[in-house]
Scaffold this active site. Structure first.
Site, PDB file in Angstrom:
ATOM      1  N   SER A 186     -17.397  71.170  35.948  1.00 18.90           N
ATOM      2  CA  SER A 186     -18.524  71.440  34.979  1.00 18.90           C
ATOM      3  C   SER A 186     -19.314  69.850  35.347  1.00 18.90           C
ATOM      4  O   SER A 186     -19.327  69.121  35.989  1.00 18.90           O
ATOM      5  CB  SER A 186     -18.250  71.362  33.889  1.00 18.90           C
ATOM      6  OG  SER A 186     -18.007  70.726  33.201  1.00 18.90           O
ATOM      7  N   LYS A 187     -20.702  69.632  34.771  1.00 18.83           N
ATOM      8  CA  LYS A 187     -21.645  68.836  35.460  1.00 18.83           C
ATOM      9  C   LYS A 187     -20.927  67.345  34.650  1.00 18.83           C
ATOM     10  O   LYS A 187     -21.145  66.533  35.657  1.00 18.83           O
ATOM     11  CB  LYS A 187     -22.690  69.220  33.973  1.00 18.83           C
ATOM     12  CG  LYS A 187     -24.188  70.082  34.414  1.00 18.83           C
ATOM     13  CD  LYS A 187     -24.788  69.305  34.636  1.00 18.83           C
ATOM     14  CE  LYS A 187     -26.186  70.437  35.909  1.00 18.83           C
ATOM     15  NZ  LYS A 187     -26.339  70.993  36.041  1.00 18.83           N
ATOM     16  N   ARG A 188     -19.536  67.514  34.104  1.00 14.29           N
ATOM     17  CA  ARG A 188     -19.096  66.271  33.691  1.00 14.29           C
ATOM     18  C   ARG A 188     -18.306  65.489  34.931  1.00 14.29           C
ATOM     19  O   ARG A 188     -18.290  64.735  34.324  1.00 14.29           O
ATOM     20  CB  ARG A 188     -18.031  66.920  32.541  1.00 14.29           C
ATOM     21  CG  ARG A 188     -17.219  66.474  31.486  1.00 14.29           C
ATOM     22  CD  ARG A 188     -16.569  66.388  29.795  1.00 14.29           C
ATOM     23  NE  ARG A 188     -16.256  67.950  30.418  1.00 14.29           N
ATOM     24  CZ  ARG A 188     -14.691  67.307  30.955  1.00 14.29           C
ATOM     25  NH1 ARG A 188     -13.883  66.786  31.174  1.00 14.29           N
ATOM     26  NH2 ARG A 188     -14.379  68.659  31.316  1.00 14.29           N
TER      27      ARG A 188
ATOM     28  N   GLY B 191     -19.394  65.626  37.662  1.00  8.70           N
ATOM     29  CA  GLY B 191     -20.772  65.565  38.910  1.00  8.70           C
ATOM     30  C   GLY B 191     -22.080  66.683  39.128  1.00  8.70           C
ATOM     31  O   GLY B 191     -20.954  67.090  38.563  1.00  8.70           O
TER      32      GLY B 191
END
Ligand code: GLU
Length: 481
Positions: free
Chosen positions: A240-242, A244
């Site tokens: 997920s965005k977490r 990168g």
């Protein structure tokens, strides 16, 4: 053997992300490897969530990666007449039926099931009603799934997966508003396009037996499915965005080469001995679906950067210079001579693992103003340093032979005359010329920069440091994301 036909079928409800790009790549490679066809289908039948902007972004992502398709893009939103025919056929054959249960009734049953801790499955009340809706009457169409037996998915990657038909439910294939559901259009199109193999994410596994039942209801042979494991972060949580950026084009922005991105995507869940670096041609030659792992693949940024660096090393100077140009243009640098830029690339390429880093390294060569590292300027552009740098600039200005050995001689003879070590001059010169304390060899840099630029910049750095007007770099470099 019949022609192999694969497809990539993204829903344009988001950007092309790492997982989607890997799905596209594996289908592309499988088709290419077996001399088959790779088709692009845009699954935009959900008009509310699909946007043209996402479709464009997906096409752009695929184009950047060079995943060219042989047919398509086919848009599901243009095919409602075909889907209507498919539904009519199912209704006529009795493999689908009208259901009149209202959503309130179904919600009520769902709540009851939940409170008893059961999974809600439709009770098939309308299955044998045998009637069609009256004018204006709300109804959905459901698939008549067999009540006994099993559906076996012969998965290319995971082996046989067995589902009890009774658990498959009579899924809805047409909603009350007359629109066909994902399951129906996905299968109807796979039939129409003659798709032989479907590689997709394992989040679709529970859809597959239901879709196989639709193939059967339409008298068609299902394709061979292979469900690829999830991509997770280093912490094993779903990517997920977490972790990168997840959008593929963000990696273009971050300075990754498309070849390297393909290479890294391919290695996410697929391996070929212990080979790590593959060109596109290597991938096409080596790829086979049975070498796809069946455990989750971890996305590892450091590894990706390493793969990118390896690909950058394989590029010629001309190729690399061409590839970095857009990154320089983005920073407002332009108008320099081709040969000059190539000479600078030769000098700094080893220090850059991405095109963004390469553009960073080239900035002192192509920018008119330098952004200084504040600490380095504080340490190396003091009063004594400026005195020496100014004297050095005067010497260099009259230096006859402008090449690296000539510049080096000038530095050394100045230091000897002053009785200081070379470092006492070289480091201030480096800071004055590049803004920081790490760069390619200082003499080679001067040689490439040329006399005029070198001398002018050293003088300007001294003047600005003295006047307190140096431009400083942002404290932390902006991150890819
Ligand atoms: N539109 C579906 C998705 O993006 C396609 C699933 C499939 O490949 O069959 O997940």
């Amino acid at each position: 053997m019949a022609e192999i036909r694969t497809r990539f079928a993204p829903s344009p409800t988001g950007f092309l992300h790492i997982g989607g790009a890997r799905t596209a790549l594996f289908n592309y490679l499988f088709a290419r490897r077996h001399g088959g066809k790779f088709i692009l289908r845009i699954e935009d039948s959900d008009r509310e969530r699909s946007t043209d902007q996402f479709t464009e972004a997906i096409l752009e992502g695929l184009a950047w990666l060079g995943l060219d398709f042989d047919e398509g893009p086919v848009f599901q939103s243009h095919r409602s007449a075909y889907y209507r025919k498919v539904i009519d056929r199912m209704l006529a054959a009795g493999t689908a039926y009208w259901c009149f249960c209202s959503s309130e009734e179904l919600d009520e049953k769902r709540r009851a099931a939940q409170s008893e801790g059961r999974a809600m499955s439709y009770d098939r009340r309308c299955r044998d009603l045998g009637r069609t809706p009256a004018e204006g009457e709300a109804a959905v169409v459901r698939l008549r799934t067999p009540l006994e037996g099993e559906t076996i998915v012969h998965d290319l990657i995971r082996g046989d997966i067995v589902f009890d038909n009774l658990e498959l439910d009579d899924i809805v294939v047409v909603r009350t508003d007359g629109t066909p559901t994902f399951h129906l259009v996905n299968v109807a199109d796979d039939i129409d396009m003659g798709i032989t193999h479907v590689l997709r994410g394992e989040d679709h596994i529970t859809n597959t037996p239901r879709q196989i039942q639709i193939f059967r209801a339409l008298g068609a042979k299902p394709p061979v499915y292979g469900h690829m494991p999830l991509i997770v972060g280093k912490d094993r949580a779903r990517l997920s965005k977490r972790h990168g950026a997840t959008s593929v084009l963000a990696y273009r922005e971050a300075g990754f080469l498309p070849e390297a991105t393909l290479n890294y995507l391919a290695r996410l869940g697929w391996s070929h001995g212990d080979q790590e670096i593959f060109s596109r041609a290597d991938l096409v030659a080596a790829f086979d679906a049975d070498a796809i792992n069946n455990s989750a693949a971890a996305f590892d940024m450091e590894k990706f950067v390493w793969v990118n660096f390896e690909h950058m090393k394989t590029k010629s100077v001309v190729e690399l210079t061409r590839a970095v140009r857009p990154y320089l243009a983005e920073r407002g640098f332009g108008g320099y001579d081709e040969r000059y830029l190539e000479a600078a690339v030769v000098l700094v390429r080893e220090r850059a693992k991405t095109l963004v880093e390469l553009a960073d390294q080239l900035a002192p060569f192509v920018g008119d103003t330098i952004a200084y590292d504040q600490a380095a300027a504080g340490k190396f552009l003091g009063e004594m340093d400026r005195k020496r740098l100014r004297e050095l600039a005067d010497e260099l200005d009259s230096q006859l032979q402008w090449n690296a050995p000539g510049v080096e001689r000038e530095f050394r003879s100045y230091c000897e005359g002053e009785g200081v070590k070379l470092g006492a001059l070289a480091q201030p010169a480096r800071v004055a010329l590049t803004g920081g304390t790490a760069s390619a060899g200082i003499f080679e840099m001067c040689a490439v920069l040329g006399r005029e630029r070198t001398v002018a910049r050293i003088r300007a750095a001294c003047a600005e440091a003295e006047a307190g007007t140096l431009t400083f770099r942002a404290a932390t470099p902006p991150q890819a994301g």
